[in-house]
Design an enzyme around this catalytic site. Structure first.
Site, PDB file in Angstrom:
ATOM      1  N   CYS A   1     -16.201   2.180   1.128  1.00  0.00           N
ATOM      2  CA  CYS A   1     -14.991   1.314   1.502  1.00  0.00           C
ATOM      3  C   CYS A   1     -14.425   1.486   3.072  1.00  0.00           C
ATOM      4  O   CYS A   1     -13.993   0.500   3.416  1.00  0.00           O
ATOM      5  CB  CYS A   1     -13.913   1.607   0.596  1.00  0.00           C
ATOM      6  SG  CYS A   1     -13.429   3.412   0.597  1.00  0.00           S
TER       7      CYS A   1
ATOM      8  N   GLN B   1     -10.306  -3.848  -2.618  1.00  0.00           N
ATOM      9  CA  GLN B   1     -11.585  -3.428  -2.208  1.00  0.00           C
ATOM     10  C   GLN B   1     -12.690  -3.564  -3.239  1.00  0.00           C
ATOM     11  O   GLN B   1     -13.611  -4.238  -2.670  1.00  0.00           O
ATOM     12  CB  GLN B   1     -11.376  -1.797  -2.055  1.00  0.00           C
ATOM     13  CG  GLN B   1     -12.944  -1.328  -1.585  1.00  0.00           C
ATOM     14  CD  GLN B   1     -13.068  -1.670  -0.035  1.00  0.00           C
ATOM     15  OE1 GLN B   1     -12.079  -1.455   0.873  1.00  0.00           O
ATOM     16  NE2 GLN B   1     -14.249  -2.142   0.228  1.00  0.00           N
TER      17      GLN B   1
ATOM     18  N   ARG C   1       0.994  -1.133  -0.039  1.00  0.00           N
ATOM     19  CA  ARG C   1       0.040   0.029   0.129  1.00  0.00           C
ATOM     20  C   ARG C   1       0.928   1.288   0.193  1.00  0.00           C
ATOM     21  O   ARG C   1       1.702   1.417   0.856  1.00  0.00           O
ATOM     22  CB  ARG C   1      -1.026   0.030   1.170  1.00  0.00           C
ATOM     23  CG  ARG C   1      -1.563   1.413   1.578  1.00  0.00           C
ATOM     24  CD  ARG C   1      -2.628   1.490   2.653  1.00  0.00           C
ATOM     25  NE  ARG C   1      -3.888   0.742   2.045  1.00  0.00           N
ATOM     26  CZ  ARG C   1      -4.896   0.923   2.748  1.00  0.00           C
ATOM     27  NH1 ARG C   1      -5.122   1.579   3.558  1.00  0.00           N
ATOM     28  NH2 ARG C   1      -5.892   0.204   2.245  1.00  0.00           N
TER      29      ARG C   1
ATOM     30  N   ASP D   1     -17.101   7.447  -0.893  1.00  0.00           N
ATOM     31  CA  ASP D   1     -15.850   7.263  -0.346  1.00  0.00           C
ATOM     32  C   ASP D   1     -15.556   8.743   0.212  1.00  0.00           C
ATOM     33  O   ASP D   1     -16.231   9.775  -0.060  1.00  0.00           O
ATOM     34  CB  ASP D   1     -14.792   6.831  -1.344  1.00  0.00           C
ATOM     35  CG  ASP D   1     -13.419   6.859  -0.592  1.00  0.00           C
ATOM     36  OD1 ASP D   1     -13.271   6.400   0.463  1.00  0.00           O
ATOM     37  OD2 ASP D   1     -12.474   6.786  -1.447  1.00  0.00           O
TER      38      ASP D   1
ATOM     39  N   ARG E   1     -13.578  -8.300   2.673  1.00  0.00           N
ATOM     40  CA  ARG E   1     -12.051  -8.082   2.342  1.00  0.00           C
ATOM     41  C   ARG E   1     -11.347  -9.277   2.321  1.00  0.00           C
ATOM     42  O   ARG E   1     -10.512  -9.612   1.883  1.00  0.00           O
ATOM     43  CB  ARG E   1     -11.529  -6.664   3.078  1.00  0.00           C
ATOM     44  CG  ARG E   1     -12.063  -5.333   2.760  1.00  0.00           C
ATOM     45  CD  ARG E   1     -11.989  -5.163   1.407  1.00  0.00           C
ATOM     46  NE  ARG E   1     -10.263  -4.879   1.092  1.00  0.00           N
ATOM     47  CZ  ARG E   1      -9.511  -3.914   1.696  1.00  0.00           C
ATOM     48  NH1 ARG E   1     -10.015  -2.760   2.240  1.00  0.00           N
ATOM     49  NH2 ARG E   1      -8.329  -4.017   1.265  1.00  0.00           N
TER      50      ARG E   1
HETATM   51  N1  NVA Z   1      -9.820   7.051  -1.085  1.00  0.00           N
HETATM   52  C1  NVA Z   1      -9.537   6.547   0.023  1.00  0.00           C
HETATM   53  C2  NVA Z   1      -9.696   5.067   0.204  1.00  0.00           C
HETATM   54  C3  NVA Z   1      -9.237   4.594   1.601  1.00  0.00           C
HETATM   55  C4  NVA Z   1      -9.645   3.142   1.810  1.00  0.00           C
HETATM   56  C5  NVA Z   1      -7.974   7.069   0.305  1.00  0.00           C
HETATM   57  O1  NVA Z   1      -7.289   6.745  -0.682  1.00  0.00           O
HETATM   58  O2  NVA Z   1      -7.682   7.470   1.293  1.00  0.00           O
HETATM   59  N1   CP Z   2     -10.902   0.285   2.979  1.00  0.00           N
HETATM   60  C1   CP Z   2      -9.783   0.021   3.368  1.00  0.00           C
HETATM   61  O1   CP Z   2      -9.030  -0.372   2.429  1.00  0.00           O
HETATM   62  O2   CP Z   2      -9.616   0.496   4.510  1.00  0.00           O
HETATM   63  P1   CP Z   2      -8.350   0.670   5.342  1.00  0.00           P
HETATM   64  O3   CP Z   2      -7.634   1.983   5.022  1.00  0.00           O
HETATM   65  O4   CP Z   2      -8.573   0.665   6.892  1.00  0.00           O
HETATM   66  O5   CP Z   2      -7.209  -0.596   5.141  1.00  0.00           O
END
Ligand code: NVA
Ligand code: CP
Length: 305
Positions: free
Chosen positions: A264, A132, A102, A224, A292
């Site tokens: 999400c 997701q 990530r 979101d 998930r």
């Molecule tokens: N759009 C959000 C999704 C979090 C799961 C982000 O990138 O922070």
């Molecule tokens: N939806 C999602 O990816 O949540 P987190 O940021 O908590 O992993």
């Protein structure tokens, strides 16, 4: 499939196989049937952004598959101090059976996958969040009994979620409508790819600034956060511009009566969605979060099994 980076890169059949496996693993899990498909294997999990769901579901998922999850915070590994992606890839492939990452720049994930001889899973970049969306499609299927031909409406920021939703809907045979403010529209290259995917699927993609047009007669309503990770300094400006895109009772009323509400998470009640909707009877957010686990087990089992 060596890596899992974008739903644009996988075929309809590959996505269907992942969803089928996710449903099977969930069923076995509920019945207490063990499935140690990745016994003795190790997944490295690189995080340069925060996470609740992704970290916990990957760690628990890997454990349930009989493998070992290794959490690698960028604060603690040399990547965070400037070691190259190339060196990181060439070293980690000597120890691990797979890498989940990530991070901010999507290119870093592409480079990691290019250099590493082991599977790489995209657990969110600024551009995409494909894990997701596999869980989301599983959730839609469980609640609607089908995917083909449904209308999926996404209201809000043209961000990583909007992008992966377009790709996922095209591959799974849903129609998709995206409503964003003009200044926060989806990425141009992603839109071009998505339009090609929808042309191939024969389904409809609506891109609009009008949230009512997007949500009209929708089976699935998704939003979101307006402030994604890394955008904290834009918070106040974004909250002003996005207010007309809030999913509230009035807007949700344009969707089908039995429409499901999805997010999400993490969610910010009173901003992108009101409490009555996210905590109301049509909301399936916690099924979505649970999935998930099952969806990512299917991804790991497919790539690393
Ligand atoms: N759009 C959000 C999704 C979090 C799961 C982000 O990138 O922070
Ligand atoms: N939806 C999602 O990816 O949540 P987190 O940021 O908590 O992993």
């Amino acid at each position: 499939m060596k890596d899992f980076i974008s739903l644009h890169d996988i075929t309809k059949e590959e996505l269907e196989a992942l969803l089928k496996l996710a449903l099977k693993l969930k069923d076995e899990n509920k019945k207490g049937i063990p499935h140690p498909i990745l016994k003795g294997k190790t997944l490295g999990m690189i995080f340069t952004k925060s996470s609740t769901r992704t970290r916990v579901s990957f760690e628990v998922g890997m454990t349930q598959l009989g493998g070992y999850p290794l959490f690698l915070s960028s604060n603690d590994i040399q990547l965070g101090r400037g070691e190259t992606i190339y060196d990181t890839a060439k070293v980690l492939e000597r120890y691990l059976d797979g890498i989940m990452i990530r991070t901010f720049a999507h290119k870093d994930v592409l480079d990691l996958a290019y250099y590493a001889d082991i599977p790489v899973i995209n657990a969110l970049t600024d551009l995409l969040h494909p894990c997701q969306v596999v869980a989301d499609l599983q959730t839609v299927y469980e609640h609607k009994g089908k995917l083909e031909g449904l209308k999926f409406a996404y209201i809000g920021d043209g961000n990583n979620m909007a992008h992966s939703i377009m790709y996922g809907c095209a591959k799974a045979g849903l129609n998709c409508a995206i409503a964003t403010p003009e200044e926060y529209a989806c990425d141009g290259d992603v839109l071009e790819n998505a339009r090609a995917d929808f042309k191939a699927s024969g389904k409809e993609l609506i891109i609009t600034e009008d949230p009512i047009e997007a949500i009209a007669d929708a089976d699935v309503v998704y939003t979101d956060t307006w402030v994604s990770m890394g955008q904290e300094s834009e918070k106040e400006e974004r909250q002003k511009i996005f207010m007309p895109y809030q999913v509230n009772k009035e807007l949700f009323g344009y969707a089908k009566d039995d429409a499901i509400f999805m997010h999400c998470l993490p969610a910010y009640r009173g901003f992108e969605v009101t409490e009555d909707i996210i905590d109301g009877k049509n909301s399936v957010i916690f099924d979505e979060a649970e999935n998930r686990l099952h969806a990512q087990k299917a991804i790991m089992a497919t790539l690393m099994g």
